[in-house]
Design an enzyme around this catalytic site. Structure first.
Site, PDB file in Angstrom:
ATOM      1  N   HIS A   1       4.803  88.669  54.370  1.00 30.03           N
ATOM      2  CA  HIS A   1       5.285  87.563  55.182  1.00 30.03           C
ATOM      3  C   HIS A   1       6.238  86.691  54.357  1.00 30.03           C
ATOM      4  O   HIS A   1       6.184  86.713  53.138  1.00 30.03           O
ATOM      5  CB  HIS A   1       4.132  86.623  55.561  1.00 30.03           C
ATOM      6  CG  HIS A   1       2.977  87.257  56.255  1.00 30.03           C
ATOM      7  ND1 HIS A   1       2.766  87.119  57.603  1.00 30.03           N
ATOM      8  CD2 HIS A   1       1.943  88.005  55.791  1.00 30.03           C
ATOM      9  CE1 HIS A   1       1.648  87.749  57.954  1.00 30.03           C
ATOM     10  NE2 HIS A   1       1.131  88.292  56.867  1.00 30.03           N
ATOM     11  N   TYR A   2       7.031  85.877  55.045  1.00 36.11           N
ATOM     12  CA  TYR A   2       7.561  84.686  54.369  1.00 36.11           C
ATOM     13  C   TYR A   2       6.857  83.468  54.943  1.00 36.11           C
ATOM     14  O   TYR A   2       6.332  83.516  56.064  1.00 36.11           O
ATOM     15  CB  TYR A   2       9.075  84.579  54.434  1.00 36.11           C
ATOM     16  CG  TYR A   2       9.768  84.374  55.764  1.00 36.11           C
ATOM     17  CD1 TYR A   2       9.325  83.443  56.708  1.00 36.11           C
ATOM     18  CD2 TYR A   2      10.931  85.066  56.061  1.00 36.11           C
ATOM     19  CE1 TYR A   2       9.993  83.233  57.895  1.00 36.11           C
ATOM     20  CE2 TYR A   2      11.607  84.884  57.257  1.00 36.11           C
ATOM     21  CZ  TYR A   2      11.131  83.956  58.171  1.00 36.11           C
ATOM     22  OH  TYR A   2      11.794  83.760  59.350  1.00 36.11           O
ATOM     23  N   THR A   3       6.852  82.383  54.157  1.00 36.02           N
ATOM     24  CA  THR A   3       6.113  81.202  54.594  1.00 36.02           C
ATOM     25  C   THR A   3       6.817  80.475  55.741  1.00 36.02           C
ATOM     26  O   THR A   3       6.167  79.893  56.606  1.00 36.02           O
ATOM     27  CB  THR A   3       5.904  80.219  53.430  1.00 36.02           C
ATOM     28  OG1 THR A   3       7.170  80.013  52.788  1.00 36.02           O
ATOM     29  CG2 THR A   3       4.902  80.767  52.432  1.00 36.02           C
TER      30      THR A   3
ATOM     31  N   GLU B   1       1.863  85.970  51.458  1.00 32.14           N
ATOM     32  CA  GLU B   1       2.889  85.028  51.929  1.00 32.14           C
ATOM     33  C   GLU B   1       3.868  84.791  50.787  1.00 32.14           C
ATOM     34  O   GLU B   1       3.473  84.402  49.687  1.00 32.14           O
ATOM     35  CB  GLU B   1       2.254  83.694  52.338  1.00 32.14           C
ATOM     36  CG  GLU B   1       1.486  83.726  53.646  1.00 32.14           C
ATOM     37  CD  GLU B   1       2.384  83.645  54.886  1.00 32.14           C
ATOM     38  OE1 GLU B   1       3.623  83.529  54.743  1.00 32.14           O
ATOM     39  OE2 GLU B   1       1.822  83.706  55.995  1.00 32.14           O
TER      40      GLU B   1
ATOM     41  N   HIS C   1       5.326  91.443  58.747  1.00 36.54           N
ATOM     42  CA  HIS C   1       4.698  90.770  59.877  1.00 36.54           C
ATOM     43  C   HIS C   1       5.474  91.092  61.164  1.00 36.54           C
ATOM     44  O   HIS C   1       4.890  91.323  62.221  1.00 36.54           O
ATOM     45  CB  HIS C   1       4.674  89.260  59.627  1.00 36.54           C
ATOM     46  CG  HIS C   1       3.699  88.515  60.497  1.00 36.54           C
ATOM     47  ND1 HIS C   1       3.624  87.146  60.532  1.00 36.54           N
ATOM     48  CD2 HIS C   1       2.757  88.969  61.376  1.00 36.54           C
ATOM     49  CE1 HIS C   1       2.668  86.788  61.388  1.00 36.54           C
ATOM     50  NE2 HIS C   1       2.132  87.868  61.916  1.00 36.54           N
TER      51      HIS C   1
ATOM     52  N   ASP D   1       9.470  87.690  60.082  1.00 40.24           N
ATOM     53  CA  ASP D   1       9.286  87.682  58.625  1.00 40.24           C
ATOM     54  C   ASP D   1       8.745  89.008  58.087  1.00 40.24           C
ATOM     55  O   ASP D   1       8.058  89.723  58.810  1.00 40.24           O
ATOM     56  CB  ASP D   1       8.362  86.518  58.210  1.00 40.24           C
ATOM     57  CG  ASP D   1       6.965  86.587  58.796  1.00 40.24           C
ATOM     58  OD1 ASP D   1       6.825  86.744  60.014  1.00 40.24           O
ATOM     59  OD2 ASP D   1       5.991  86.481  58.021  1.00 40.24           O
TER      60      ASP D   1
HETATM   61 ZN   LIG Z   1       4.085  86.003  58.900  1.00 43.91          ZN
END
Ligand SMILES: [Zn+2]
Length: 244
Positions: free
Chosen positions: A28-30, A93, A135, A145
């Site tokens: 993921h990215y935050t 993340e 994600h 993301d």
């Molecule tokens: Zn995510």
């Protein structure tokens, strides 16, 4: 490189379902303005979200949830016939403002640490390469993301995930529009693991799923179209997942 991991527990965790294997890794990215803001949210009992790890822009790794426990990062999700993927996955993340707040390249050091962290996770769990996902792969209609700036190709070159080598970007010409051709595209996406609506149904729309595929395996142009560049990579990935 030695990984330095700091424990900073999140209350947002519980037991994994009885007997469920850990066989997915989700990146993921935050998507928040700062690392601080993101970590606060991932530890806020009200928010009910978390991840196992957070990697900040400088490569610092925080462990919020032990791998043996379930973290809350996937939400409504689907991959290869499975739903509710928090039960079987480990979530990382990666700090980046994301598309909403000024999406930027992931720093080289951060990517190197993400790669090392993934390799160490893979040494502890039997996670097939085709189950290392974004994600956006498992929730294409809700998530983008970690997005098209994320270096999936570089990770795969280091043993993390799949990348169809030797397929240059063939560009955005040659878009498939006929029913028979689109049927093959849907079948290929399904074969990889995506949920694609059956012919005639709208949800999730084929273009939405194609965009998710492109963010992962065809980042040169995220168009939602089955053009030459996309189908070349699509069939390249299908060849890689065959028999795995
Ligand atoms: Zn995510």
């Amino acid at each position: 490189m030695t990984l330095t991991i700091r424990d900073l527990p999140s209350p947002n965790q519980d037991d994994r379902p009885e007997g469920m294997p850990i066989d997915m890794l989700m990146l993921h990215y935050t998507g928040m303005r700062s690392a601080r803001e993101a970590v606060d949210r991932l530890r806020d009992p009200e928010a009910k979200v978390s991840s196992h790890y957070v990697v900040d822009e400088d490569g610092l790794v925080l462990r919020l949830v032990p791998e043996a426990r379930r973290a809350y990062h996937a939400g409504i999700s689907y991959w290869r016939g499975h739903e509710a993927l928090n039960g079987r996955s480990i979530g990382i993340e990666i700090v980046n403002p994301g598309h909403e707040w000024g999406y930027c390249d992931f720093p080289v050091l951060q990517m190197a640490v993400v790669c090392d962290l993934c390799l160490s996770i893979l040494s502890r769990h039997m996670i097939p390469a085709r189950n290392i996902v974004a994600h956006s792969d498992v929730a294409p209609d809700r998530k983008q993301d970690p997005g098209e700036r994320f270096d999936w190709r570089g990770l795969a070159q280091n043993g993390v995930g799949l990348w169809p080598a030797g397929i240059p970007d063939l560009g955005t010409t040659g878009e498939i529009r006929d029913a028979a051709g689109l049927r093959l595209v849907r079948a290929a996406l399904n074969e990889i693991g995506y949920r694609v609506a059956p012919e005639g149904a709208l949800d999730p729309a084929l273009a939405t799923v194609l965009r998710a595929f492109q963010r992962h395996w065809r980042p040169e142009a995220v168009t939602g179209q089955a053009d030459d560049g996309t189908t070349a990579r699509l069939y390249g990935v299908v060849r890689l997942v065959g028999g795995r």
